[in-house]
Design a protein around this motif. Structure first.
Motif, mmCIF file in Angstrom:
data_model
loop_
_atom_site.group_PDB
_atom_site.id
_atom_site.type_symbol
_atom_site.label_atom_id
_atom_site.label_comp_id
_atom_site.label_asym_id
_atom_site.label_seq_id
_atom_site.Cartn_x
_atom_site.Cartn_y
_atom_site.Cartn_z
ATOM 1 N N SER A 71 0.814 -1.227 0.000
ATOM 2 C CA SER A 71 0.000 0.000 0.000
ATOM 3 C C SER A 71 0.847 1.277 0.000
ATOM 4 O O SER A 71 0.506 2.242 -0.702
ATOM 5 C CB SER A 71 -0.915 0.022 1.220
ATOM 6 N N ALA A 72 1.917 1.286 0.765
ATOM 7 C CA ALA A 72 2.737 2.505 0.869
ATOM 8 C C ALA A 72 3.800 2.566 -0.216
ATOM 9 O O ALA A 72 3.974 3.611 -0.866
ATOM 10 C CB ALA A 72 3.383 2.576 2.248
ATOM 11 N N VAL A 73 4.495 1.460 -0.455
ATOM 12 C CA VAL A 73 5.653 1.498 -1.368
ATOM 13 C C VAL A 73 5.236 1.856 -2.807
ATOM 14 O O VAL A 73 5.990 2.484 -3.544
ATOM 15 C CB VAL A 73 6.458 0.171 -1.327
ATOM 16 N N ILE A 74 4.009 1.502 -3.191
ATOM 17 C CA ILE A 74 3.582 1.785 -4.572
ATOM 18 C C ILE A 74 3.332 3.279 -4.808
ATOM 19 O O ILE A 74 3.145 3.693 -5.946
ATOM 20 C CB ILE A 74 2.330 0.972 -4.986
ATOM 21 N N ARG A 75 3.333 4.082 -3.749
ATOM 22 C CA ARG A 75 3.104 5.535 -3.889
ATOM 23 C C ARG A 75 4.395 6.326 -3.981
ATOM 24 O O ARG A 75 4.357 7.552 -4.061
ATOM 25 C CB ARG A 75 2.294 6.069 -2.694
ATOM 26 N N THR A 76 5.551 5.658 -3.926
ATOM 27 C CA THR A 76 6.812 6.400 -3.943
ATOM 28 C C THR A 76 7.094 6.948 -5.346
ATOM 29 O O THR A 76 6.658 6.372 -6.354
ATOM 30 C CB THR A 76 7.985 5.490 -3.519
ATOM 31 N N PRO A 77 7.841 8.080 -5.432
ATOM 32 C CA PRO A 77 8.184 8.651 -6.746
ATOM 33 C C PRO A 77 8.933 7.657 -7.631
ATOM 34 O O PRO A 77 8.790 7.691 -8.855
ATOM 35 C CB PRO A 77 9.075 9.844 -6.378
ATOM 36 N N GLU A 78 9.718 6.753 -7.008
ATOM 37 C CA GLU A 78 10.474 5.757 -7.795
ATOM 38 C C GLU A 78 9.509 4.867 -8.579
ATOM 39 O O GLU A 78 9.724 4.577 -9.756
ATOM 40 C CB GLU A 78 11.337 4.887 -6.869
ATOM 41 N N ILE A 79 8.449 4.407 -7.912
ATOM 42 C CA ILE A 79 7.465 3.563 -8.604
ATOM 43 C C ILE A 79 6.673 4.400 -9.609
ATOM 44 O O ILE A 79 6.502 3.994 -10.762
ATOM 45 C CB ILE A 79 6.522 2.865 -7.590
ATOM 46 N N SER A 80 6.232 5.597 -9.209
ATOM 47 C CA SER A 80 5.469 6.462 -10.123
ATOM 48 C C SER A 80 6.196 6.627 -11.459
ATOM 49 O O SER A 80 5.586 6.598 -12.519
ATOM 50 C CB SER A 80 5.252 7.851 -9.507
ATOM 51 N N ALA A 81 7.516 6.776 -11.362
ATOM 52 C CA ALA A 81 8.308 7.023 -12.569
ATOM 53 C C ALA A 81 8.420 5.783 -13.446
ATOM 54 O O ALA A 81 8.730 5.893 -14.634
ATOM 55 C CB ALA A 81 9.701 7.517 -12.175
ATOM 56 N N GLN A 82 8.181 4.592 -12.885
ATOM 57 C CA GLN A 82 8.342 3.337 -13.638
ATOM 58 C C GLN A 82 7.048 2.806 -14.250
ATOM 59 O O GLN A 82 7.088 1.995 -15.174
ATOM 60 C CB GLN A 82 8.911 2.248 -12.705
ATOM 61 N N VAL A 83 5.885 3.246 -13.721
ATOM 62 C CA VAL A 83 4.621 2.590 -14.084
ATOM 63 C C VAL A 83 4.309 2.647 -15.574
ATOM 64 O O VAL A 83 3.798 1.676 -16.135
ATOM 65 C CB VAL A 83 3.424 3.188 -13.319
ATOM 66 N N SER A 84 4.617 3.783 -16.218
ATOM 67 C CA SER A 84 4.245 3.899 -17.638
ATOM 68 C C SER A 84 4.979 2.877 -18.510
ATOM 69 O O SER A 84 4.546 2.585 -19.619
ATOM 70 C CB SER A 84 4.487 5.323 -18.139
#
Ligand code: C5P
Length: 222
Positions: A90-103
């Motif tokens: 729940s928390a780790v998926i909100r980090t900028p590192e993940i945000s930058a990888q999702v696309s």
């Protein structure tokens, strides 16, 4: 099947927090579809799967177990292939590192088809009277027949200000640049910047949180 309220919009439009609050007021469930794309990006990282390889991501999708709660706290859990532990992401998926990888994973057409089917199954199995489902392509692809369809937007400046308030240690300029870069990548895959025919546009640039929630509820009541 539950009554569906479909809400699309870009990051920082207020979509997630407003959808959650509106769902609570209506006593509906809430399905955040971005969480699944984020969790899949996290699972790729954990298992060293190349997010740019669609076959590799599809193979991971075959074997992971994904769960999300539709009521109360939005708990997201992933069991990795061959694993026994359900990781609370729940928390780790909100980090900028993940945000930058999702696309990198959300660009794959067959990955989208698979996740969209999973979203429809989650909603159908929920046993709830109604579900607010939010993302980028809900009004157009996932639930184009939903009785209520909303596109929530806000100016990039306003969106960056809201996000910067959530992210400690990130400058407004950095957040704005990140949002613009993510929008550009996402918008090449699905259109969430202009409303499809029949979709109600709610621009929250000049609305506070309460006014935004009310705008959603008014649209549902129409
Ligand atoms: O909504 P959120 O910002 O959490 O979405 C994270 C990412 O997941 C988006 O940037 C996009 O790449 C992807 N996404 C998508 N389709 C959706 C929801 C999210 O492609 N319906």
């Amino acid at each position: 099947d539950p009554i569906l309220v479909a809400i699309d919009g870009p990051a920082g439009s207020g979509k997630s927090s407003v959808s959650r609050a509106a769902a609570e007021q209506m006593d509906f469930g809430i399905l955040d579809t971005g969480a699944a794309y984020r969790a899949l990006a996290w699972a790729c990282r954990e298992t060293a799967v190349d997010p740019d390889s669609e076959p590799a991501v599809l193979a991971l999708l075959d074997e992971w177990i994904y769960t999300i709660s539709l009521r109360g706290e939005q708990r997201v859990q992933v069991t990795l292939p061959g694993g026994t532990e359900a990781h609370d992401v729940s928390a780790v998926i909100r980090t900028p590192e993940i945000s930058a990888q999702v696309s990198r994973i959300s660009k794959h057409p067959d990955v989208r088809v698979r996740l969209n089917n999973m979203f429809r199954e989650i909603v159908a199995a929920s046993g709830l009277p109604g579900v607010v489902i939010e993302g980028r392509d809900i009004t157009t692809v996932v639930a184009p027949d939903a009785p209520v369809r909303i596109l929530m937007t806000a100016s990039p400046e306003v969106r960056a200000t809201r996000r910067a308030g959530e992210l400690v240690g990130e400058s407004h300029e950095q957040v704005l640049a990140d949002i613009m870069a993510r929008d550009a990548k996402d918008a090449a895959v699905v259109n969430f910047l202009t409303p499809a025919p029949g979709v109600t546009l709610i621009d929250t640039s000049d609305m506070n949180f309460g006014q935004s929630i009310q705008a959603v509820i008014d649209t549902v009541d129409e």
